[in-house]
Structure formats: structure tokens, C-alpha cells
Design a protein around this motif. Structure first.
Motif, short mmCIF file in Angstrom:
data_model
loop_
_atom_site.label_atom_id
_atom_site.label_comp_id
_atom_site.label_asym_id
_atom_site.label_seq_id
_atom_site.Cartn_x
_atom_site.Cartn_y
_atom_site.Cartn_z
N THR A 51 -68.48 75.98 -33.85
CA THR A 51 -67.52 75.96 -34.95
C THR A 51 -66.61 74.74 -34.86
O THR A 51 -66.15 74.40 -33.77
CB THR A 51 -66.66 77.24 -34.92
OG1 THR A 51 -67.53 78.37 -34.95
CG2 THR A 51 -65.72 77.28 -36.11
N PRO A 52 -66.35 74.07 -35.99
CA PRO A 52 -65.44 72.92 -35.95
C PRO A 52 -64.07 73.31 -35.42
O PRO A 52 -63.53 74.37 -35.76
CB PRO A 52 -65.37 72.48 -37.42
CG PRO A 52 -66.60 73.02 -38.04
CD PRO A 52 -66.93 74.29 -37.31
N THR A 53 -63.52 72.45 -34.57
CA THR A 53 -62.24 72.73 -33.94
C THR A 53 -61.06 72.23 -34.77
O THR A 53 -59.97 72.79 -34.69
CB THR A 53 -62.20 72.05 -32.54
OG1 THR A 53 -63.35 72.44 -31.80
CG2 THR A 53 -60.96 72.45 -31.77
N PHE A 54 -61.30 71.18 -35.59
CA PHE A 54 -60.20 70.53 -36.29
C PHE A 54 -60.37 70.67 -37.80
O PHE A 54 -61.48 70.82 -38.31
CB PHE A 54 -60.16 69.04 -35.94
CG PHE A 54 -60.10 68.76 -34.46
CD1 PHE A 54 -58.91 68.89 -33.77
CD2 PHE A 54 -61.24 68.37 -33.77
CE1 PHE A 54 -58.86 68.63 -32.41
CE2 PHE A 54 -61.19 68.12 -32.40
CZ PHE A 54 -59.99 68.24 -31.72
N ALA A 55 -59.25 70.57 -38.52
CA ALA A 55 -59.28 70.56 -39.98
C ALA A 55 -59.77 69.18 -40.45
O ALA A 55 -59.46 68.16 -39.83
CB ALA A 55 -57.90 70.85 -40.54
#
Length: 249
Positions: A204-208
Motif C-alpha cells: 500500500t502507498p505510504t504517502f499522499a
């Protein structure tokens, strides 16, 4: 002193690391890749030397970016394309003598805001890098053929932390220290978001998501929050006065 933009002289007491409570003990000169830059006619060869150094260090970026792309099993152009011709920054750093009992550090622990940093050998030791186990180590055995590479936050975002940022600092030592850092940046419109191939492997992506320009502006506002400091206000007023007169700066 720094006027509009981020080039030229930046006084001590202006830049402060995100995790620090006081400004770093250093002063800076910034030279933008491709300009415009602040000329220094008073020092023979200054502008030409920085321009040549900018070109030489920019030439190093391609091989490093292609190697990092291979590390995460992506095509060579993955990181090379976002760096080629982008608004990189050549930084000269002067660390004055540190008074006994001085509050602060020459550079508190941090990660860079761009893609990566290229650090030729400085005039004196003091750079330390944090290993994954939390132990601080100093690069050793370096000569003028070597350049230390530190990974910065934009690569961490583009690779979804498969290539994490390099936490580093410059500790206080006796005497004066001078250093060069070449900050590689992504093109301003680059979307700092990992490609689907990396997300499939990295979770899952960690950053916006945000653009390189949005991320850089946000970071500069946070680390240059000391623009209200006494030192910065004094230097800004001197700069404004000199720009309105015939006095050479």
C-alpha cells in the motif's frame, strides 16, 4: 543575502532541520542548475567555476539514476527521465568555528527533499550517516575521486520506500568546515507516486500523491521558517539597501 527565490547567499540562522529545535550552524550559497543565478563579479572566476561544477555534477546523475532504477527492477528511464534537465541546486556550505557550549549542531539529522544528494569530499570530516540499525557511521577512505550519494525523499516516494531516504547529519568538530552538495530534483510537474509495477511489489502507498513542486515548496516553508529570525531580517534589509544603490555587493 537571499532575496527573491532560493539562489545566492543564505545567512546562518535561516535553515532548520524538520526534527531540530534550533537552526543549523551553517551559512550557504545556492547556484541553480540552468539559472538564473546571482553573479559575483567581485571574485574572479567565481561564477565560471560554479557553472562548470554544476555541469560536471549534473553529468553524474544519469548513471546513478539508471542504477537506482535497476535496483528496483524498473526500466533505466524510470528515474533518469524525471531528473534529466530538472531544476537541480548546487550548494556551497560553510560551517564556521563552533563556540564552546554552542546550542545546536552543524546540521541536525535529516533526509533531503529532492531525489538525491551528491557530496564530494569536504574540507574536514563530520558527515555521519545512520545505518538501518540506528548506528551512526562516517564515510572513510574517501579521496577526490569519490562522491557520497544520499537518497532523498522524492526517490523514497517514487519507489514506495523500496529505496528509503538516507538519514544523515553533520556533527560539531573543531575548526572550520566547507562542503559541496549537489541536490538533484525531479521536474516540478512530476507526480510523486509509485508506478503500478512497484505498488504490486511494495504494498500500500505510504504517502499522499503530490507533485514535486508542491512537495518542495511545502518542505522549504518548513525548513526556512526562520526567515523571521534576527539574522535573516538584518541580511535581507542590507540586501534591499544595496540593491537600491550603486554599491557593489
Amino acid at each position: 543575502a537571499k532575496g527573491d527565490g532560493a539562489v545566492g547567499y543564505i545567512a546562518g540562522g535561516v535553515e532548520q532541520a524538520l526534527r531540530a529545535r534550533v537552526p543549523d550552524l551553517k551559512e550557504l550559497w545556492h547556484h541553480a542548475h540552468g539559472g538564473p543565478n546571482r553573479a559575483v563579479p567581485e571574485v574572479a572566476g567565481f561564477d565560471a567555476t560554479l557553472a562548470a561544477l554544476d555541469v560536471a555534477l549534473a553529468r553524474c546523475l544519469g548513471p546513478v539514476m539508471r542504477l537506482l532504477s535497476e535496483v528496483v527492477e524498473m526500466p533505466p528511464a524510470f528515474l533518469d527521465d524525471v531528473a534529466r534537465g530538472a531544476p537541480h541546486m548546487l550548494r556551497l556550505v560553510h560551517y564556521p568555528r563552533v563556540p564552546s557550549g554552542a546550542l545546536g549542531m552543524r546540521a541536525f539529522e535529516h533526509t533531503g527533499a529532492g531525489l538525491l544528494g551528491l557530496l564530494p569530499r569536504p574540507s574536514a570530516p563530520g558527515l555521519q550517516l545512520k545505518r538501518p540499525d540506528g548506528v551512526w557511521v562516517e564515510p572513510v577512505g574517501l579521496d577526490d575521486r569519490h562522491v557520497v550519494v544520499t537518497i532523498a525523499d522524492q526517490i523514497e516516494r517514487l519507489t514506495n520506500r523500496l529505496v528509503p531516504g538516507s538519514v544523515h547529519r553533520v556533527v560539531n568538530r573543531p575548526g572550520v568546515r566547507d562542503a559541496i552538495v549537489y541536490f538533484a530534483a525531479a521536474h516540478p510537474e512530476t507526480r510523486l507516486w509509485p508506478p503500478a509495477e512497484l505498488l504490486a511489489r511494495g504494498g500500500t502507498p505510504t504517502f499522499a500523491p503530490m507533485t514535486s513542486e508542491q512537495f518542495t515548496v511545502r518542505r522549504l516553508r518548513r525548513i526556512w521558517r526562520n526567515e523571521g529570525s534576527f539574522a535573516y531580517r538584518v541580511m535581507s534589509r542590507i540586501d534591499e539597501a544595496l540593491r537600491g544603490s550603486d554599491v557593489n555587493r
